[in-house]
Design an enzyme around this catalytic site. Structure first.
Site, short mmCIF file in Angstrom:
data_model
loop_
_atom_site.label_atom_id
_atom_site.label_comp_id
_atom_site.label_asym_id
_atom_site.label_seq_id
_atom_site.Cartn_x
_atom_site.Cartn_y
_atom_site.Cartn_z
NE ARG A 110 45.98 38.04 24.84
CZ ARG A 110 44.82 37.52 25.19
NH1 ARG A 110 44.75 36.24 25.47
NH2 ARG A 110 43.75 38.26 25.29
CB THR A 114 43.33 35.65 16.72
OG1 THR A 114 44.72 35.85 17.08
CG2 THR A 114 43.08 36.14 15.31
CG ASP A 208 54.75 39.19 33.75
OD1 ASP A 208 55.95 39.38 33.43
OD2 ASP A 208 53.84 39.15 32.91
CG ASP A 211 55.19 42.80 34.31
OD1 ASP A 211 55.70 43.14 33.21
OD2 ASP A 211 53.98 42.69 34.50
N1 URA Z 1 54.90 33.98 32.29
C1 URA Z 1 55.26 34.50 33.48
O1 URA Z 1 56.02 35.47 33.55
N2 URA Z 1 54.76 33.94 34.60
C2 URA Z 1 53.93 32.89 34.57
O2 URA Z 1 53.53 32.42 35.64
C3 URA Z 1 53.57 32.36 33.33
C4 URA Z 1 54.06 32.93 32.20
#
Ligand code: URA
Length: 216
Positions: A110, A114, A208, A211
């Protein structure tokens, strides 16, 4: 989703075994070692399904009993392309199925100014336009990164119908946006989730993926 909900979406068989694997990785209480182990098992199934989709040509061989076996062999070469970082978790599953497979990488992040995805890095096999490409990213949420990565592949001469986008979970809106742009890319997935939350996480999702798979 649109009128043809699963056109070019290959949903791997929804067996109890698969449901059990998803139940473990979706559980917020699951610790990293188990998350990795059971995600890897799903990844392996996705890779196997991707390989099932590749074209073959008839091939006969002589067996050790001097008989002819009428089999097949794969047509063409493949490579993997992972979207860094979460997509790298899928590389090992591909390597376990395809010895010495070439694997490229695309880094999209990202842009803080922007808020749009920006391509930071690409390293792809020189002959990628002659290969079938397994695009690796575990979660298809909005589809922003996957669409940018697919644009990179097309610019390098890969045809849409030679791309297989492998993910563990996709969202209905992600599939729609992605297929609006790339109708001939096949999405190989194990789960299609209902929607995204306000932070663009899949619902019910698993949080995530990067993670949970990697130490942060
Ligand atoms: N990326 C992720 O790791 N989890 C999500 O729910 C969406 C994008």
């Amino acid at each position: 989703m649109s009128t043809e909900p699963f056109k070019n979406v290959i949903l791997i068989p929804q067996t109890n075994q698969l449901l059990g694997l998803y139940t473990i990785i979706r559980d917020a209480q699951t610790k990293r070692p188990d998350f990795i182990f059971y995600s890897d098992r799903i990844i392996r199934l996705l890779v196997e399904e991707g390989l099932n989709q590749l074209p073959v040509t008839p091939k006969s061989v002589e067996t050790a009993t001097n008989q002819t076996f009428e089999g097949v062999s794969f047509l063409g070469k493949i490579c993997g392309v992972s979207i860094v970082r979460a997509g790298e978790s899928m590389e090992q599953g591909l390597r376990e199925c395809c010895r010495s497979v070439r694997i490229g990488k695309i880094l999209i992040q990202r842009d803080e100014e922007t808020a749009l995805p920006r391509l930071f890095y690409e390293k792809l096999p020189d002959d990628i336009s002659e290969r079938y490409v397994f695009l690796l990213d575990p979660m298809l949420a909005t589809g922003g990164s996957a669409m940018m990565a697919t644009d990179v592949l097309l610019k390098r001469g890969v045809k849409q119908d030679r791309i297989f986008f492998l993910n563990l979970i996709c969202s209905k809106e992600g599939v729609d946006s992605y297929h609006e742009k790339f109708p001939d890319v096949k999405i190989v997935t194990g789960a299609v989730d209902e929607c995204l939350d306000e932070n663009k996480y899949l619902v019910p999702g698993l949080g995530d993926f990067g993670d949970r798979y990697y130490c942060i």
